[in-house]
Design a protein around this motif. Sequence first.
Motif, PDB file in Angstrom:
ATOM      1  N   VAL A 174     -47.940 -37.046 -38.506  1.00  0.00           N
ATOM      2  CA  VAL A 174     -48.809 -35.981 -38.666  1.00  0.00           C
ATOM      3  C   VAL A 174     -48.253 -34.608 -39.410  1.00  0.00           C
ATOM      4  CG1 VAL A 174     -50.211 -34.547 -37.087  1.00  0.00           C
ATOM      5  CG2 VAL A 174     -50.241 -37.190 -36.758  1.00  0.00           C
ATOM      6  N   ILE A 175     -47.262 -34.219 -38.815  1.00  0.00           N
ATOM      7  CA  ILE A 175     -46.950 -33.142 -39.583  1.00  0.00           C
ATOM      8  C   ILE A 175     -46.721 -33.279 -41.133  1.00  0.00           C
ATOM      9  CG2 ILE A 175     -44.861 -31.732 -39.700  1.00  0.00           C
ATOM     10  CD1 ILE A 175     -44.419 -32.118 -36.636  1.00  0.00           C
ATOM     11  N   LEU A 176     -45.910 -34.414 -41.416  1.00  0.00           N
ATOM     12  CA  LEU A 176     -46.118 -34.922 -42.886  1.00  0.00           C
ATOM     13  C   LEU A 176     -47.351 -34.804 -43.999  1.00  0.00           C
ATOM     14  CD1 LEU A 176     -42.866 -37.121 -43.151  1.00  0.00           C
ATOM     15  CD2 LEU A 176     -43.007 -34.651 -43.892  1.00  0.00           C
ATOM     16  N   ILE A 177     -48.210 -35.489 -43.015  1.00  0.00           N
ATOM     17  CA  ILE A 177     -49.519 -35.534 -43.821  1.00  0.00           C
ATOM     18  C   ILE A 177     -50.207 -34.106 -43.842  1.00  0.00           C
ATOM     19  CG2 ILE A 177     -51.902 -36.357 -43.355  1.00  0.00           C
ATOM     20  CD1 ILE A 177     -50.597 -38.785 -42.287  1.00  0.00           C
ATOM     21  N   VAL A 178     -50.221 -33.285 -42.831  1.00  0.00           N
ATOM     22  CA  VAL A 178     -50.574 -32.051 -42.835  1.00  0.00           C
ATOM     23  C   VAL A 178     -49.993 -31.013 -43.693  1.00  0.00           C
ATOM     24  CG1 VAL A 178     -51.139 -29.927 -41.315  1.00  0.00           C
ATOM     25  CG2 VAL A 178     -51.565 -31.966 -40.504  1.00  0.00           C
ATOM     26  N   MET A 179     -48.611 -31.183 -44.102  1.00  0.00           N
ATOM     27  CA  MET A 179     -48.065 -30.395 -44.929  1.00  0.00           C
ATOM     28  C   MET A 179     -48.527 -30.706 -46.347  1.00  0.00           C
ATOM     29  SD  MET A 179     -43.871 -30.040 -45.299  1.00  0.00           S
ATOM     30  CE  MET A 179     -43.651 -31.655 -45.915  1.00  0.00           C
ATOM     31  N   VAL A 180     -48.425 -31.857 -46.619  1.00  0.00           N
ATOM     32  CA  VAL A 180     -48.918 -32.562 -48.047  1.00  0.00           C
ATOM     33  C   VAL A 180     -50.337 -31.893 -48.442  1.00  0.00           C
ATOM     34  CG1 VAL A 180     -49.455 -34.535 -49.228  1.00  0.00           C
ATOM     35  CG2 VAL A 180     -47.298 -34.377 -48.147  1.00  0.00           C
ATOM     36  N   VAL A 181     -51.157 -32.185 -47.388  1.00  0.00           N
ATOM     37  CA  VAL A 181     -52.653 -31.627 -47.692  1.00  0.00           C
ATOM     38  C   VAL A 181     -52.609 -30.154 -47.867  1.00  0.00           C
ATOM     39  CG1 VAL A 181     -55.101 -31.481 -46.610  1.00  0.00           C
ATOM     40  CG2 VAL A 181     -53.500 -33.696 -46.469  1.00  0.00           C
ATOM     41  N   GLY A 182     -51.898 -29.652 -46.968  1.00  0.00           N
ATOM     42  CA  GLY A 182     -51.915 -27.958 -47.235  1.00  0.00           C
ATOM     43  C   GLY A 182     -51.089 -27.773 -48.513  1.00  0.00           C
ATOM     44  N   CYS A 183     -50.349 -28.111 -49.042  1.00  0.00           N
ATOM     45  CA  CYS A 183     -49.614 -27.845 -50.135  1.00  0.00           C
ATOM     46  C   CYS A 183     -50.629 -28.077 -51.306  1.00  0.00           C
ATOM     47  CB  CYS A 183     -48.490 -28.757 -50.491  1.00  0.00           C
ATOM     48  SG  CYS A 183     -47.047 -28.131 -49.309  1.00  0.00           S
ATOM     49  N   ALA A 184     -51.480 -29.348 -51.102  1.00  0.00           N
ATOM     50  CA  ALA A 184     -52.338 -29.430 -52.389  1.00  0.00           C
ATOM     51  C   ALA A 184     -53.499 -28.562 -52.394  1.00  0.00           C
ATOM     52  CB  ALA A 184     -52.780 -31.036 -52.002  1.00  0.00           C
ATOM     53  N   LEU A 185     -54.065 -28.320 -51.116  1.00  0.00           N
ATOM     54  CA  LEU A 185     -55.083 -27.275 -51.067  1.00  0.00           C
ATOM     55  C   LEU A 185     -54.593 -25.907 -51.576  1.00  0.00           C
ATOM     56  CD1 LEU A 185     -56.678 -28.234 -47.816  1.00  0.00           C
ATOM     57  CD2 LEU A 185     -57.784 -28.454 -50.122  1.00  0.00           C
ATOM     58  N   THR A 186     -53.425 -25.385 -51.319  1.00  0.00           N
ATOM     59  CA  THR A 186     -52.927 -24.082 -51.926  1.00  0.00           C
ATOM     60  C   THR A 186     -52.745 -24.186 -53.365  1.00  0.00           C
ATOM     61  OG1 THR A 186     -51.650 -23.968 -49.483  1.00  0.00           O
ATOM     62  CG2 THR A 186     -50.806 -22.908 -51.478  1.00  0.00           C
ATOM     63  N   GLY A 187     -52.044 -25.274 -53.738  1.00  0.00           N
ATOM     64  CA  GLY A 187     -52.002 -25.640 -55.064  1.00  0.00           C
ATOM     65  C   GLY A 187     -53.431 -25.495 -55.778  1.00  0.00           C
ATOM     66  N   TRP A 188     -54.297 -26.049 -55.403  1.00  0.00           N
ATOM     67  CA  TRP A 188     -55.743 -26.176 -55.989  1.00  0.00           C
ATOM     68  C   TRP A 188     -56.282 -24.531 -55.987  1.00  0.00           C
ATOM     69  CZ3 TRP A 188     -60.327 -25.022 -53.499  1.00  0.00           C
ATOM     70  CH2 TRP A 188     -61.530 -25.140 -54.082  1.00  0.00           C
ATOM     71  N   PHE A 189     -56.167 -23.898 -54.849  1.00  0.00           N
ATOM     72  CA  PHE A 189     -56.735 -22.496 -54.559  1.00  0.00           C
ATOM     73  C   PHE A 189     -56.142 -21.674 -55.641  1.00  0.00           C
ATOM     74  CE2 PHE A 189     -56.562 -18.328 -52.661  1.00  0.00           C
ATOM     75  CZ  PHE A 189     -57.956 -18.113 -52.692  1.00  0.00           C
ATOM     76  N   LEU A 190     -54.693 -21.853 -55.921  1.00  0.00           N
ATOM     77  CA  LEU A 190     -53.798 -20.754 -56.439  1.00  0.00           C
ATOM     78  C   LEU A 190     -54.206 -21.172 -58.136  1.00  0.00           C
ATOM     79  CD1 LEU A 190     -50.453 -20.564 -54.814  1.00  0.00           C
ATOM     80  CD2 LEU A 190     -52.193 -18.747 -55.307  1.00  0.00           C
ATOM     81  N   LEU A 191     -54.178 -22.425 -58.536  1.00  0.00           N
ATOM     82  CA  LEU A 191     -54.586 -22.779 -59.963  1.00  0.00           C
ATOM     83  C   LEU A 191     -55.984 -22.542 -60.348  1.00  0.00           C
ATOM     84  CD1 LEU A 191     -52.484 -26.002 -60.205  1.00  0.00           C
ATOM     85  CD2 LEU A 191     -51.897 -23.739 -61.022  1.00  0.00           C
ATOM     86  N   ARG A 192     -56.977 -22.570 -59.346  1.00  0.00           N
ATOM     87  CA  ARG A 192     -58.242 -22.316 -59.942  1.00  0.00           C
ATOM     88  C   ARG A 192     -58.352 -20.791 -60.417  1.00  0.00           C
ATOM     89  NH1 ARG A 192     -61.485 -20.599 -55.095  1.00  0.00           N
ATOM     90  NH2 ARG A 192     -63.358 -20.683 -55.987  1.00  0.00           N
ATOM     91  N   GLY A 193     -57.605 -19.996 -59.798  1.00  0.00           N
ATOM     92  CA  GLY A 193     -57.602 -18.550 -60.176  1.00  0.00           C
ATOM     93  C   GLY A 193     -57.324 -18.454 -61.755  1.00  0.00           C
TER      94      GLY A 193
END
Length: 51
Positions: free
Chosen positions: A26-45
């Motif tokens: 569960v911790i790994l899945i949350v970490m991967v999803v969080g990294c993907a969302l953070t990357g998407w948020f930063l790159l869309r800028g």
Amino acid sequence: MAHSSRAVWLAQAAQHQGSSGDLLRVILIVMVVGCALTGWFLLRGYKRNDD
């Protein structure tokens, strides 16, 4: 009630669960999803609108 940190709480939760494999999964899945969302948020800028 004594104050306990989150690390202690996670360790106790893993002990009560029986196996820490599910908790780690569960911790790994949350970490991967969080990294993907953070990357998407930063790159869309960086997207340019040259209208």
